[in-house]
Design a protein around this motif. Structure first.
Motif, PDB file in Angstrom:
ATOM      1  N   PRO A   1       4.817  -3.845  -4.505  1.00  0.00           N
ATOM      2  CA  PRO A   1       5.557  -3.767  -3.239  1.00  0.00           C
ATOM      3  C   PRO A   1       6.774  -2.839  -3.279  1.00  0.00           C
ATOM      4  O   PRO A   1       7.599  -2.851  -2.364  1.00  0.00           O
ATOM      5  CB  PRO A   1       6.002  -5.221  -3.023  1.00  0.00           C
ATOM      6  CG  PRO A   1       6.213  -5.722  -4.415  1.00  0.00           C
ATOM      7  CD  PRO A   1       5.225  -5.000  -5.300  1.00  0.00           C
ATOM      8  N   GLY A   2       6.893  -2.040  -4.352  1.00  0.00           N
ATOM      9  CA  GLY A   2       8.049  -1.136  -4.424  1.00  0.00           C
ATOM     10  C   GLY A   2       9.320  -1.919  -4.694  1.00  0.00           C
ATOM     11  O   GLY A   2       9.292  -3.050  -5.184  1.00  0.00           O
TER      12      GLY A   2
ATOM     13  N   PRO B   1       8.922  11.455  -1.801  1.00  0.00           N
ATOM     14  CA  PRO B   1       9.552  12.539  -2.559  1.00  0.00           C
ATOM     15  C   PRO B   1      10.014  13.717  -1.704  1.00  0.00           C
ATOM     16  O   PRO B   1      10.901  14.474  -2.120  1.00  0.00           O
ATOM     17  CB  PRO B   1       8.440  12.959  -3.542  1.00  0.00           C
ATOM     18  CG  PRO B   1       7.679  11.696  -3.783  1.00  0.00           C
ATOM     19  CD  PRO B   1       7.655  11.014  -2.434  1.00  0.00           C
TER      20      PRO B   1
ATOM     21  N   ALA C   1       0.840  -1.208   0.000  1.00  0.00           N
ATOM     22  CA  ALA C   1       0.000   0.000   0.000  1.00  0.00           C
ATOM     23  C   ALA C   1       0.866   1.247   0.000  1.00  0.00           C
ATOM     24  O   ALA C   1       0.756   2.115   0.856  1.00  0.00           O
ATOM     25  CB  ALA C   1      -0.935   0.001   1.197  1.00  0.00           C
TER      26      ALA C   1
ATOM     27  N   LYS D   1      11.594   5.442 -12.146  1.00  0.00           N
ATOM     28  CA  LYS D   1      10.715   4.993 -11.062  1.00  0.00           C
ATOM     29  C   LYS D   1      10.406   6.168 -10.123  1.00  0.00           C
ATOM     30  O   LYS D   1      11.255   6.548  -9.312  1.00  0.00           O
ATOM     31  CB  LYS D   1      11.384   3.848 -10.303  1.00  0.00           C
ATOM     32  CG  LYS D   1      11.601   2.590 -11.150  1.00  0.00           C
ATOM     33  CD  LYS D   1      12.268   1.500 -10.359  1.00  0.00           C
ATOM     34  CE  LYS D   1      12.596   0.277 -11.202  1.00  0.00           C
ATOM     35  NZ  LYS D   1      11.438  -0.389 -11.799  1.00  0.00           N
TER      36      LYS D   1
ATOM     37  N   ALA E   1       5.464  10.288  -9.505  1.00  0.00           N
ATOM     38  CA  ALA E   1       4.838  10.994 -10.625  1.00  0.00           C
ATOM     39  C   ALA E   1       4.462  10.012 -11.732  1.00  0.00           C
ATOM     40  O   ALA E   1       3.413  10.147 -12.370  1.00  0.00           O
ATOM     41  CB  ALA E   1       5.792  12.057 -11.163  1.00  0.00           C
TER      42      ALA E   1
ATOM     43  N   LEU F   1       2.660  -2.057 -11.429  1.00  0.00           N
ATOM     44  CA  LEU F   1       3.042  -0.676 -11.728  1.00  0.00           C
ATOM     45  C   LEU F   1       3.959  -0.209 -10.598  1.00  0.00           C
ATOM     46  O   LEU F   1       4.185  -0.939  -9.630  1.00  0.00           O
ATOM     47  CB  LEU F   1       1.805   0.222 -11.849  1.00  0.00           C
ATOM     48  CG  LEU F   1       0.851   0.305 -10.658  1.00  0.00           C
ATOM     49  CD1 LEU F   1       0.100   1.638 -10.708  1.00  0.00           C
ATOM     50  CD2 LEU F   1      -0.188  -0.830 -10.710  1.00  0.00           C
TER      51      LEU F   1
HETATM   52  C1  LIG Z   1      14.803  10.022  -1.420  1.00  0.00           C
HETATM   53  C2  LIG Z   1      13.682   9.826  -2.391  1.00  0.00           C
HETATM   54  C3  LIG Z   1      13.304  10.878  -3.210  1.00  0.00           C
HETATM   55  C4  LIG Z   1      12.274  10.727  -4.128  1.00  0.00           C
HETATM   56  N1  LIG Z   1      11.895  11.800  -4.886  1.00  0.00           N
HETATM   57  C5  LIG Z   1      10.846  11.691  -5.715  1.00  0.00           C
HETATM   58  C6  LIG Z   1      10.345  12.850  -6.405  1.00  0.00           C
HETATM   59  O1  LIG Z   1      10.852  13.967  -6.251  1.00  0.00           O
HETATM   60  N2  LIG Z   1       9.282  12.690  -7.232  1.00  0.00           N
HETATM   61  C7  LIG Z   1       8.668  11.482  -7.393  1.00  0.00           C
HETATM   62  O2  LIG Z   1       7.679  11.416  -8.112  1.00  0.00           O
HETATM   63  N3  LIG Z   1       9.127  10.364  -6.761  1.00  0.00           N
HETATM   64  C8  LIG Z   1      10.180  10.441  -5.925  1.00  0.00           C
HETATM   65  N4  LIG Z   1      10.620   9.336  -5.231  1.00  0.00           N
HETATM   66  C9  LIG Z   1      10.160   7.985  -5.644  1.00  0.00           C
HETATM   67  C10 LIG Z   1       8.786   7.577  -5.179  1.00  0.00           C
HETATM   68  O3  LIG Z   1       8.648   7.772  -3.784  1.00  0.00           O
HETATM   69  C11 LIG Z   1       8.550   6.113  -5.550  1.00  0.00           C
HETATM   70  O4  LIG Z   1       8.836   5.936  -6.919  1.00  0.00           O
HETATM   71  C12 LIG Z   1       7.126   5.688  -5.264  1.00  0.00           C
HETATM   72  O5  LIG Z   1       6.870   5.761  -3.871  1.00  0.00           O
HETATM   73  C13 LIG Z   1       6.890   4.274  -5.784  1.00  0.00           C
HETATM   74  O6  LIG Z   1       5.649   3.797  -5.388  1.00  0.00           O
HETATM   75  P1  LIG Z   1       5.423   2.221  -5.112  1.00  0.00           P
HETATM   76  O7  LIG Z   1       4.032   2.102  -4.635  1.00  0.00           O
HETATM   77  O8  LIG Z   1       5.870   1.438  -6.288  1.00  0.00           O
HETATM   78  O9  LIG Z   1       6.431   1.873  -3.944  1.00  0.00           O
HETATM   79  P2  LIG Z   1       6.374   2.418  -2.392  1.00  0.00           P
HETATM   80  O10 LIG Z   1       5.682   3.720  -2.419  1.00  0.00           O
HETATM   81  O11 LIG Z   1       7.741   2.306  -1.939  1.00  0.00           O
HETATM   82  O12 LIG Z   1       5.396   1.378  -1.700  1.00  0.00           O
HETATM   83  C14 LIG Z   1       5.660   0.013  -1.584  1.00  0.00           C
HETATM   84  C15 LIG Z   1       4.784  -0.536  -0.432  1.00  0.00           C
HETATM   85  O13 LIG Z   1       4.844  -1.971  -0.456  1.00  0.00           O
HETATM   86  C16 LIG Z   1       4.993  -2.450   0.863  1.00  0.00           C
HETATM   87  N5  LIG Z   1       5.652  -3.759   0.805  1.00  0.00           N
HETATM   88  C17 LIG Z   1       6.965  -4.006   0.634  1.00  0.00           C
HETATM   89  N6  LIG Z   1       7.182  -5.343   0.673  1.00  0.00           N
HETATM   90  C18 LIG Z   1       5.974  -5.930   0.864  1.00  0.00           C
HETATM   91  C19 LIG Z   1       5.574  -7.280   0.995  1.00  0.00           C
HETATM   92  N7  LIG Z   1       6.448  -8.268   0.956  1.00  0.00           N
HETATM   93  N8  LIG Z   1       4.259  -7.541   1.191  1.00  0.00           N
HETATM   94  C20 LIG Z   1       3.347  -6.532   1.242  1.00  0.00           C
HETATM   95  N9  LIG Z   1       3.700  -5.216   1.128  1.00  0.00           N
HETATM   96  C21 LIG Z   1       5.002  -4.928   0.944  1.00  0.00           C
HETATM   97  C22 LIG Z   1       5.841  -1.376   1.538  1.00  0.00           C
HETATM   98  O14 LIG Z   1       5.688  -1.430   2.952  1.00  0.00           O
HETATM   99  C23 LIG Z   1       5.272  -0.100   0.931  1.00  0.00           C
HETATM  100  O15 LIG Z   1       4.196   0.396   1.678  1.00  0.00           O
HETATM  101  C24 LIG Z   1      11.626   9.474  -4.260  1.00  0.00           C
HETATM  102  C25 LIG Z   1      11.976   8.415  -3.414  1.00  0.00           C
HETATM  103  C26 LIG Z   1      12.981   8.590  -2.483  1.00  0.00           C
HETATM  104  C27 LIG Z   1      13.348   7.442  -1.564  1.00  0.00           C
END
Ligand SMILES: Cc1cc2nc3c(=O)[nH]c(=O)nc-3n(C[C@H](O)[C@H](O)[C@H](O)COP(=O)(O)OP(=O)(O)OC[C@H]3O[C@@H](n4cnc5c(N)ncnc54)[C@H](O)[C@@H]3O)c2cc1C
Length: 412
Positions: free
Chosen positions: A111-112, A50, A17, A312, A315, A302
């Motif tokens: 899960p990122g 971000p 999430a 990644k 946005a 995604l």
């Molecule tokens: C320092 C930094 C700066 C950034 N700057 C920007 C920016 O300026 N602009 C921008 O657009 N993006 C930026 N980002 C990137 C952005 O935050 C990510 O690309 C985005 O959060 C990806 O979304 P996601 O849902 O794929 O992963 P995440 O948002 O990381 O979510 C993954 C979720 O999956 C859960 N999870 C993990 N493993 C499991 C499992 N085994 N079972 C169930 N759940 C699990 C985690 O707990 C987490 O809640 C930045 C990131 C960082 C760290």
């Protein structure tokens, strides 16, 4: 063959999430309120990642990046407070860390990615001490600011590992903020700031390289490409880099530091990498336009865990989520989905306090600004967008599954 017993089953099961899982689940439930959506998520807190760069630069409070998970999850989703450890797509099930199995009609894998702190020898032992900091973990971002604020001169190194990483601009943003802070505090003449990246260019989209090189030059930052951090000795304040691309072949060099900001190596989570859903590099192998898995058509992915060949970022997730939701709903109705993602992503490159260069692009590195402003110019307006507009937009609009949008257009 009969399926293993599942303790529960959902029409749509979302793994993770974060930005992607929450926005897709919210969009699905907004469009079809009666849908049975389960979300597996172990964490109690949802971070707006971000803004971590601004926290590390002392320009944003860490507390403002965090909201309770219970407040960000859609009300009518079923929260399964656990972690997935195995994917079993042939049986349409996932396995949780306590051994329970959960079944699904449609699976959304979000899960990122995994921050591989162990990928740099000695790093974990010294993180948060000896001037070794990182904005990539909320528990460490405030230490970055302490290191920058207490710096009185010497060598400050900022590293970037091999791609892909989340927000490929983040490693250089904090270097620019640090250099700007040193300048404002009359420390420029006694500081040596270096940016050492494993990549062969400062940015993945060639059009942004010259303006960013100019920013680095203005800050007097020594940019060294093809330098990959492989080891840190915190007590001796030494960092070792593997250097490629030189005439004499690969070699290693050791650099001393007073401040070291590390962006850790990043990869797909283990349970994804070791599954039938992974591509050769470990990411969930989806079609780059439909976001549907290339072998299991009831699986979508995604965000950072997906194989989508774009940068990644949250946005990017904002543009991917409506496409995934539309194609999932079409599949649930027995129709082929025709929503298509064009690879849009954006990176607000913070170039100084009060300045941002907003890099927006689609597949193929084509520059596609949303607003009629030059994407190659540093802008105070975009600084305010990043700091004031985007965090509430993320929490109160995107994560709520709201999708109205200003279209981006190719740069003329
Ligand atoms: C320092 C930094 C700066 C950034 N700057 C920007 C920016 O300026 N602009 C921008 O657009 N993006 C930026 N980002 C990137 C952005 O935050 C990510 O690309 C985005 O959060 C990806 O979304 P996601 O849902 O794929 O992963 P995440 O948002 O990381 O979510 C993954 C979720 O999956 C859960 N999870 C993990 N493993 C499991 C499992 N085994 N079972 C169930 N759940 C699990 C985690 O707990 C987490 O809640 C930045 C990131 C960082 C760290």
């Amino acid at each position: 063959m009969t399926r293993p017993h599942a303790s529960r089953k959902h029409q749509v099961l979302v793994i993770g999430a974060g930005a992607a899982g929450t926005s897709v689940a919210a969009s699905l439930l907004r469009q079809r309120p009666g849908l049975d959506v389960g979300i597996v998520e172990p964490g109690d807190v949802h971070y707006y990642q971000p803004a971590f760069t601004l926290v590390g630069g002392g320009a944003y409070a860490l507390a403002k990046t965090a909201r309770p998970q219970a407040a960000t999850l859609p009300d009518n989703a079923h929260w399964i407070r656990s972690a997935v450890i195995e994917l079993d797509p042939d049986n349409q099930q996932v396995v949780l860390c306590d051994g329970r199995r959960v079944g699904y009609d449609i699976l959304v894998v979000t899960p990122g990615l995994k921050l591989d702190w162990d990928g740099v020898e000695g790093l974990k032992e010294t993180l948060g001490r000896n001037g070794v900091c990182s904005n990539y973990d909320p528990s460490l971002a405030e230490y970055t600011w302490r290191c920058i604020r207490s710096f009185r001169g010497g060598r400050a190194l900022f590293t970037q590992p091999p791609a892909p990483i989340k927000c490929a601009g983040a490693p250089q943003k904090i270097a620019y903020l640090a250099a700007d802070h040193f300048r404002r505090n009359n420390l420029s003449s006694v500081s040596e700031v270096s940016f050492l990246a494993a990549a062969g260019a400062l940015f993945s989209v060639p059009d942004f390289v010259p303006p960013l090189e100019q920013v680095a030059r203005r800050h007097n930052i020594d940019v060294r490409l093809n330098h990959n951090l492989i080891a840190v000795d915190g007590d001796r304040r030494q960092a070792t880099f593997a250097v490629t691309g030189g005439e004499g072949g690969p070699t290693t060099i050791v650099e001393s530091f007073d401040l070291l900001h590390v962006t850790p190596p990043q990869c797909a989570p283990d349970f994804v990498r070791n599954s039938k859903l992974a591509d050769a590099a470990g990411w969930v192998e989806v079609d780059q336009h439909s976001l549907q898995h290339v072998r299991y058509d009831n699986v979508f992915s995604l965000g950072d865990a997906s194989s989508l060949p774009t940068s990644k970022t949250a946005a990017a997730v904002r543009k991917q989520s409506p496409v995934a939701a539309a194609n999932i709903l079409a599949r649930l109705s027995g129709r082929p989905g025709d929503a298509s993602y064009d690879g849009y992503t954006s990176c607000p490159v913070v170039t100084a306090y009060g300045k941002v260069m907003l890099a927006e692009f689609i597949y193929g590195g084509k520059v596609t600004p949303t607003l009629p402003l030059s994407p190659f110019k540093e802008s105070t307006f975009y600084w305010h967008v990043k700091k004031q507009f985007l965090p509430p937009f993320y929490f109160d609009y995107m994560l709520k599954g709201r999708e109205r949008d200003i279209p981006h257009r190719p740069q003329r």
